[in-house]
Design a protein around this motif. Structure first.
Motif, PDB file in Angstrom:
ATOM      1  N   TYR B  80       1.037  -1.943   3.101  1.00 22.98           N
ATOM      2  CA  TYR B  80       2.161  -2.212   2.192  1.00 22.98           C
ATOM      3  C   TYR B  80       1.653  -2.692   0.837  1.00 22.98           C
ATOM      4  N   HIS B  84       2.489  -0.994  -2.905  1.00 26.51           N
ATOM      5  CA  HIS B  84       3.084  -1.703  -4.042  1.00 26.51           C
ATOM      6  C   HIS B  84       2.095  -1.815  -5.214  1.00 26.51           C
ATOM      7  N   LEU B  87       2.015   1.226  -7.580  1.00 20.84           N
ATOM      8  CA  LEU B  87       3.234   1.606  -8.313  1.00 20.84           C
ATOM      9  C   LEU B  87       2.996   1.671  -9.821  1.00 20.84           C
ATOM     10  N   GLU B 108       9.396   6.368  -6.477  1.00 22.45           N
ATOM     11  CA  GLU B 108       9.189   4.922  -6.566  1.00 22.45           C
ATOM     12  C   GLU B 108      10.077   4.129  -5.614  1.00 22.45           C
ATOM     13  N   ALA B 109      11.358   4.480  -5.563  1.00 22.47           N
ATOM     14  CA  ALA B 109      12.296   3.698  -4.747  1.00 22.47           C
ATOM     15  C   ALA B 109      11.848   3.713  -3.285  1.00 22.47           C
ATOM     16  N   HIS B 110      11.518   4.899  -2.788  1.00 17.44           N
ATOM     17  CA  HIS B 110      11.119   4.989  -1.381  1.00 17.44           C
ATOM     18  C   HIS B 110       9.770   4.327  -1.132  1.00 17.44           C
ATOM     19  N   ILE B 112       8.654   1.623  -2.719  1.00 19.10           N
ATOM     20  CA  ILE B 112       8.923   0.180  -2.656  1.00 19.10           C
ATOM     21  C   ILE B 112       9.501  -0.174  -1.285  1.00 19.10           C
ATOM     22  N   LEU B 113      10.441   0.647  -0.816  1.00 18.97           N
ATOM     23  CA  LEU B 113      11.107   0.357   0.456  1.00 18.97           C
ATOM     24  C   LEU B 113      10.172   0.573   1.646  1.00 18.97           C
ATOM     25  N   ASP B 116       8.264  -2.591   1.755  1.00 16.08           N
ATOM     26  CA  ASP B 116       9.116  -3.670   2.281  1.00 16.08           C
ATOM     27  C   ASP B 116       9.270  -3.543   3.797  1.00 16.08           C
TER      28      ASP B 116
END
Lengths: 294, 294
Positions: B80, B84, B87, B108-110, B112-113, B116
């Motif tokens: 993880y 991150h 990015l 990017e959104a996926h 980051i998730l 997480d």
């Protein structure tokens, strides 16, 4: 809202808004990181998740002091999720609760890291809880991680992104909300019951109640987004509509959404009344969720 | 590297690379999320953290099976952090281990998730470990969160960003590395000792060893970045130099960095020899960290 509920919510808000910064301030971490974590933790909000956890404990006649750190951890996880959701690559929101979002103040990199830090630190806070049986704490950590992780909140957020710009079914919308917001709300209530040593039967019934409450929360949010007043909720009215997002009013009409709200309020209370506890506080909280105007 | 160490590392790599996807595949989560998590977990790497945890258990004559899930969790947290870090708002890397970075493939959104989700799910995996005393598991969760969170890895990452484009002292550089990469490496080793029921004295000595090893790891990385061969490490040689980042060679000269590597290798081994265990495996792993060419 009754004076008693108002007092209870104010009391919880004060406790949580004092304890969360105290957890951050004692960290041996770069000031920039502590400041960005504190900024979002101090940005206000209803603190509804801590209130639900502690109200549940109280309803089972349990002293709430044992649940305060867990309540802080849940609110910190909720806060991290807002920071990441607001990022430019996600919802790209500049304003949250009337204030600039974390990344507008600290920049994207620090916002991502503030979220990561809040999420990680939450588990440390729960693991360090005093006075709780270790096996029970482990069970709470497992359920918290499941509620917040890929089978819960994060899974719901991914489904939400995937559902953007396409017309969802009501079932699809419910899947998203049960995961994106419902899972953590539900965990707060179930965790309160666990900390109060509720029976497995009561935990099962209050879990059903909590799922209904999560649904009510979202239907009401969608209704407010149509009806709401920009100043009261702190973001542009109808902003979800502009993104072509499916909402309960857009799928069911505003009247249909209100009817669904009413039906699930009845269902929530039916589950609630089946739990062996003092129902008044959670009943009032349910009415508050349904009747609030922001 | 001896045949025994090579076999051990291969065995661990196989176990971890089979178990991590199995944890993901059983998730009831959107396919997009599972795919983005799996993509980075399957992107290879040395699996050095799992190897250190399990090597430590083995060195204390403990069966390693009890540590495999914790080893997976640590590797998932490491993964993880890479997602991150890569990015655009952080290091903005397009390539990692010779393959497109997560956000280049999933957006990017996926990305980051996915990060997480990996972080959150790790804690669920640890909380569910079988056969470990709950109080010990809680202690491991607390230490894991501290190593990965604002006082550990995330704190180091923030300090790293703050230190960019300014000339750091060796102490400043060491602070960053002790937190950004050292804390999780160190946790892996200490956790292995805890799972093996090592004495507090041995845990303290192996913690000192682990800190030296983390330092060696970073000094060697910096040296490789100057000397390394682009194909072998999968990113442009001297890329840190281009960003004006402080490194051990840039602060101490290449010769000075090599001398520091040598001195701390001696120190690491001195701490290692003071632990009541079979030293061979960790001694060889230390030599591997120092002598590797990628």
């Amino acid at each position: 809202m009754s004076v008693q509920l108002l007092q209870f919510l104010d009391e919880i808000k004060d406790i949580i808004e004092e304890r969360m910064p105290a957890h951050i301030e004692r960290l041996n971490s770069p000031d920039m990181l502590k400041n960005s974590m504190l900024y979002s933790l101090k940005a206000g909000g209803k603190r509804i998740r801590p209130a639900l956890l502690l109200a549940t404990m109280k309803s089972f006649q349990k002293d709430i002091s044992q649940g305060i750190d867990l309540a802080c951890a849940i609110e910190m996880i909720h806060t991290y999720s807002l920071i990441h959701d607001d990022l430019p690559s996600m919802d790209d929101d500049d304003i949250r609760r009337g204030k600039p979002t974390n990344h507008k103040v600290f920049g994207e990199a620090h916002a991502i890291l503030a979220g990561d830090a809040l999420l990680t630190y939450s588990f440390e806070i729960v693991a360090k809880m005093k006075g709780v049986d270790p096996a029970k704490t482990l069970c709470l950590i497992e359920e918290l991680a499941r509620a917040a992780g890929p089978e819960g909140m994060v899974g719901g957020q991914v489904a939400d992104i995937e559902g953007e710009n396409q017309k969802l079914t009501v079932e699809g919308l419910e899947y998203i909300h049960h995961h994106k917001t419902g899972a953590l709300l539900s965990f707060a209530i179930v965790a309160g019951a666990r900390l109060a040593d509720a029976s497995e039967q009561d935990i099962e019934n209050i879990r059903r109640f909590s799922r209904e409450l999560g649904l009510l929360f979202q239907i009401k949010d969608d209704i407010l987004d149509v009806e709401g007043d920009q100043a009261a909720i702190g973001k542009p009215v109808g902003s979800d509509d502009g993104n072509q997002k499916s909402t309960y009013p857009s799928l069911l009409t505003l009247e249909g959404a209100k009817e669904k709200l009413h039906l699930h309020t009845l269902l929530a209370k039916e589950y609630l009344y089946s739990v062996q506890m003092n129902h008044r506080l959670l009943e009032e909280l349910t009415d508050y969720v349904v009747n609030r105007n922001h």
